[in-house]
Write a protein that holds these residues in place. Structure first.
Motif, PDB file in Angstrom:
ATOM      1  N   THR A 187       4.556 -91.785 -94.012  1.00 49.32           N
ATOM      2  CA  THR A 187       5.105 -93.320 -93.681  1.00 49.32           C
ATOM      3  C   THR A 187       5.682 -93.314 -92.452  1.00 49.32           C
ATOM      4  O   THR A 187       6.185 -94.171 -92.017  1.00 49.32           O
ATOM      5  N   GLY A 188       6.551 -92.208 -92.065  1.00 47.44           N
ATOM      6  CA  GLY A 188       7.055 -92.178 -90.611  1.00 47.44           C
ATOM      7  C   GLY A 188       8.617 -92.686 -90.761  1.00 47.44           C
ATOM      8  O   GLY A 188       9.331 -92.634 -89.705  1.00 47.44           O
ATOM      9  N   ILE A 189       8.891 -92.979 -92.061  1.00 49.64           N
ATOM     10  CA  ILE A 189      10.455 -93.274 -92.165  1.00 49.64           C
ATOM     11  C   ILE A 189      11.334 -92.020 -92.888  1.00 49.64           C
ATOM     12  O   ILE A 189      10.566 -91.115 -93.073  1.00 49.64           O
ATOM     13  N   TYR A 190      12.589 -92.193 -93.069  1.00 47.37           N
ATOM     14  CA  TYR A 190      13.174 -91.019 -93.661  1.00 47.37           C
ATOM     15  C   TYR A 190      12.841 -90.563 -95.200  1.00 47.37           C
ATOM     16  O   TYR A 190      12.354 -91.694 -95.894  1.00 47.37           O
ATOM     17  N   ASN A 191      12.869 -89.549 -95.568  1.00 45.86           N
ATOM     18  CA  ASN A 191      12.569 -88.991 -96.871  1.00 45.86           C
ATOM     19  C   ASN A 191      13.648 -88.790 -97.822  1.00 45.86           C
ATOM     20  O   ASN A 191      15.009 -89.152 -97.410  1.00 45.86           O
ATOM     21  N   LYS A 192      13.415 -88.317 -99.096  1.00 49.46           N
ATOM     22  CA  LYS A 192      14.625 -88.299 -99.955  1.00 49.46           C
ATOM     23  C   LYS A 192      15.750 -87.268 -99.557  1.00 49.46           C
ATOM     24  O   LYS A 192      16.964 -87.599-100.007  1.00 49.46           O
ATOM     25  N   ARG A 193      15.340 -86.407 -98.922  1.00 53.06           N
ATOM     26  CA  ARG A 193      16.183 -85.444 -98.599  1.00 53.06           C
ATOM     27  C   ARG A 193      17.309 -86.153 -97.725  1.00 53.06           C
ATOM     28  O   ARG A 193      18.586 -85.783 -97.738  1.00 53.06           O
ATOM     29  N   TYR A 194      16.801 -86.992 -96.747  1.00 53.11           N
ATOM     30  CA  TYR A 194      17.706 -87.496 -95.843  1.00 53.11           C
ATOM     31  C   TYR A 194      18.514 -88.596 -96.611  1.00 53.11           C
ATOM     32  O   TYR A 194      19.555 -88.994 -96.219  1.00 53.11           O
ATOM     33  N   SER A 233      -7.118 -93.152 -99.487  1.00 54.91           N
ATOM     34  CA  SER A 233      -6.711 -93.763 -98.182  1.00 54.91           C
ATOM     35  C   SER A 233      -6.231 -94.895 -97.907  1.00 54.91           C
ATOM     36  O   SER A 233      -5.531 -95.320 -97.196  1.00 54.91           O
ATOM     37  N   PHE A 234      -6.906 -95.852 -98.595  1.00 59.24           N
ATOM     38  CA  PHE A 234      -6.420 -97.238 -98.666  1.00 59.24           C
ATOM     39  C   PHE A 234      -4.924 -97.263 -99.163  1.00 59.24           C
ATOM     40  O   PHE A 234      -4.081 -98.149 -98.676  1.00 59.24           O
ATOM     41  N   GLY A 235      -4.678 -96.769-100.296  1.00 62.47           N
ATOM     42  CA  GLY A 235      -3.411 -96.629-100.761  1.00 62.47           C
ATOM     43  C   GLY A 235      -2.292 -95.867 -99.695  1.00 62.47           C
ATOM     44  O   GLY A 235      -0.997 -96.528 -99.543  1.00 62.47           O
ATOM     45  N   ASP A 236      -2.504 -95.089 -98.901  1.00 62.83           N
ATOM     46  CA  ASP A 236      -2.032 -94.421 -97.714  1.00 62.83           C
ATOM     47  C   ASP A 236      -1.724 -95.525 -96.668  1.00 62.83           C
ATOM     48  O   ASP A 236      -0.498 -95.834 -96.396  1.00 62.83           O
ATOM     49  N   ASP A 237      -2.660 -96.216 -96.443  1.00 63.37           N
ATOM     50  CA  ASP A 237      -2.395 -97.561 -95.544  1.00 63.37           C
ATOM     51  C   ASP A 237      -1.355 -98.465 -96.057  1.00 63.37           C
ATOM     52  O   ASP A 237      -0.396 -98.993 -95.273  1.00 63.37           O
ATOM     53  N   ILE A 238      -1.510 -98.704 -97.418  1.00 67.09           N
ATOM     54  CA  ILE A 238      -0.523 -99.694 -98.160  1.00 67.09           C
ATOM     55  C   ILE A 238       1.078 -99.021 -97.884  1.00 67.09           C
ATOM     56  O   ILE A 238       1.918 -99.860 -97.592  1.00 67.09           O
ATOM     57  N   LEU A 239       1.176 -97.520 -98.197  1.00 66.30           N
ATOM     58  CA  LEU A 239       2.569 -96.953 -98.116  1.00 66.30           C
ATOM     59  C   LEU A 239       3.077 -97.295 -96.490  1.00 66.30           C
ATOM     60  O   LEU A 239       3.920 -97.750 -96.291  1.00 66.30           O
ATOM     61  N   LYS A 240       2.297 -97.098 -95.476  1.00 63.16           N
ATOM     62  CA  LYS A 240       2.370 -97.299 -94.057  1.00 63.16           C
ATOM     63  C   LYS A 240       3.144 -98.753 -94.004  1.00 63.16           C
ATOM     64  O   LYS A 240       3.810 -99.076 -93.116  1.00 63.16           O
ATOM     65  N   CYS A 257      14.169 -95.451 -96.852  1.00 62.83           N
ATOM     66  CA  CYS A 257      13.591 -93.973 -96.993  1.00 62.83           C
ATOM     67  C   CYS A 257      12.572 -94.280 -98.123  1.00 62.83           C
ATOM     68  O   CYS A 257      12.560 -95.080 -98.939  1.00 62.83           O
ATOM     69  N   ARG A 258      11.772 -93.230 -98.100  1.00 63.46           N
ATOM     70  CA  ARG A 258      10.724 -92.882 -99.157  1.00 63.46           C
ATOM     71  C   ARG A 258      11.350 -91.755 -99.973  1.00 63.46           C
ATOM     72  O   ARG A 258      11.280 -90.691 -99.660  1.00 63.46           O
ATOM     73  N   VAL A 259      11.484 -92.308-101.292  1.00 60.72           N
ATOM     74  CA  VAL A 259      12.325 -91.478-102.204  1.00 60.72           C
ATOM     75  C   VAL A 259      11.314 -90.869-103.043  1.00 60.72           C
ATOM     76  O   VAL A 259      11.508 -89.837-103.993  1.00 60.72           O
ATOM     77  N   GLY A 260      10.041 -91.199-103.209  1.00 61.98           N
ATOM     78  CA  GLY A 260       9.274 -90.695-104.415  1.00 61.98           C
ATOM     79  C   GLY A 260       7.669 -91.155-103.792  1.00 61.98           C
ATOM     80  O   GLY A 260       7.540 -91.678-102.873  1.00 61.98           O
ATOM     81  N   GLY A 261       6.769 -90.848-104.736  1.00 60.40           N
ATOM     82  CA  GLY A 261       5.270 -91.555-104.301  1.00 60.40           C
ATOM     83  C   GLY A 261       5.375 -92.753-103.946  1.00 60.40           C
ATOM     84  O   GLY A 261       4.643 -93.138-102.706  1.00 60.40           O
TER      85      GLY A 261
END
Length: 340
Positions: A187-194, A233-240, A257-261
């Motif tokens: 997604t290009g945003i921060y992850n759970k670690r951050y 692939s469609f789901g990935d676009d939704i997340l973005k 942040c994205r902290v899970g699926g």
């Protein structure tokens, strides 16, 4: 005659530039509102990430201005080796082995310079071997040669937590560790670690200055159904799209942040629940409209909001409280946020 020719050339050049401007304007005018909004979201996301890099780099450099009692010749030799971006890992290992044979304190000096760690030589040698093995493992996972300094930082700071604030050798290493360690690739945003790091940091800051802040947790409604019926692939676009909408709807000082699926979190510094609600409802509206316009479906979310310190005054309890509110929203029928 020559002057006339020069004037003609200048006029032709001006006409050419005007044509380019008109062509550019024509292309831009053909973009719909959705495309323009998407472009703005992408720019905002890049700007926020760049600001993080600059601010964190300045902070870390301010904390570690000294390199300890190591002679300048040793410092130069070590920095030249680790800053060689093209050197493969086996070549790096050979150079270190050669330098280690010449000096009984080479490895302890290395960690003092690179990471501000004071270790006995025997422990420093053992740590070097562990990090080198870690670098090889990362290289295999990524399918490319991993920069050793990035692997070192990942190992001592993010994996084993040996130090709180590792020294950053140069901007190249810093930028790569940001991309590999704290940015969610999908997604290009921060992850759970951050997110975990920032949440603790925000609690410490808010406690010190007696301020409040809000934590917003949410996940996408029926996302598994979207993946199953539309494809991953469609789901990935939704997340973005969700990530881009977060960057657009919230302030630059808010941390998304994205902290899970399909689960996301937003930290809103110095914000009450009442003010957080305004931003959250704006986000939900933008997401519903953008997803319908771009993908033909309305993406909705279920979430919960907690406020520090009123709802909880410790990171784990604050997260658990907010997570419970999220599940209350889902149990109540989804497409809603639990604020109380």
């Amino acid at each position: 005659m020559r002057n006339l020719q020069e004037e003609l050339k200048e006029k032709e050049e001006e006409i050419r530039k005007l044509k380019e401007i008109l062509e550019l304007y024509e292309r831009v005018s053909k973009l719909g509102e959705v495309e323009l909004l998407a472009a703005e979201q992408i720019l905002n996301a890049h700007e926020t990430t760049a600001n993080l890099a600059r601010n964190e780099l300045i902070e870390m450099r301010d904390r570690f201005k000294g390199l300890g009692q190591v002679n300048s010749e040793r410092k130069t030799a070590i920095l030249e080796i680790v800053n060689d971006k093209e050197a493969p890992l086996p070549s790096l290992a050979n150079k270190f082995e050669e330098m280690g044979k010449k000096d009984d304190y080479f490895y302890s000096d290395f960690f003092r310079i690179i990471a501000n760690l004071d270790l006995p030589e025997s422990e420093a040698r053992s740590l070097w071997k562990e990090i080198y093995a870690h670098a090889e493992g990362l290289s295999k996972q990524l399918g490319r040669s991993m920069n050793f300094v990035v692997a070192l930082l990942d190992y001592i700071y993010l994996k084993n937590r040996l130090i709180e604030n590792p020294k950053i050798v140069d901007i190249y290493s810093f930028e790569e560790i940001i991309l590999n360690a704290v940015i969610d690739e999908g997604t290009g945003i921060y992850n759970k670690r951050y997110f975990n790091l920032v949440l603790n940091k925000e609690i410490t800051r808010s406690k010190r200055y007696k301020r409040s802040f809000c934590l917003f947790l949410f996940d996408l409604d029926n996302f598994k159904r979207i993946n199953d019926t539309k494809g991953h692939s469609f789901g990935d676009d939704i997340l973005k799209l969700v990530a881009g909408t977060l960057m657009y709807a919230f302030r630059t000082e808010d941390i998304s942040c994205r902290v899970g699926g399909e689960e996301f979190a937003v930290i809103l510094p110095e914000t009450s629940k009442e003010n957080a609600k305004v931003a959250i409802e704006r986000f939900r509206t933008y997401l519903r409209n953008s997803s319908k316009n771009d993908f033909g479906i309305e993406v909705t979310v279920s979430g919960g909001v907690a406020e520090y310190p009123g709802d909880a005054d410790e990171s784990n309890r604050l997260y658990s409280f907010t997570d419970a509110k999220l599940y209350e929203a889902k149990a109540a029928g989804k497409d809603r946020i639990t604020y109380v």
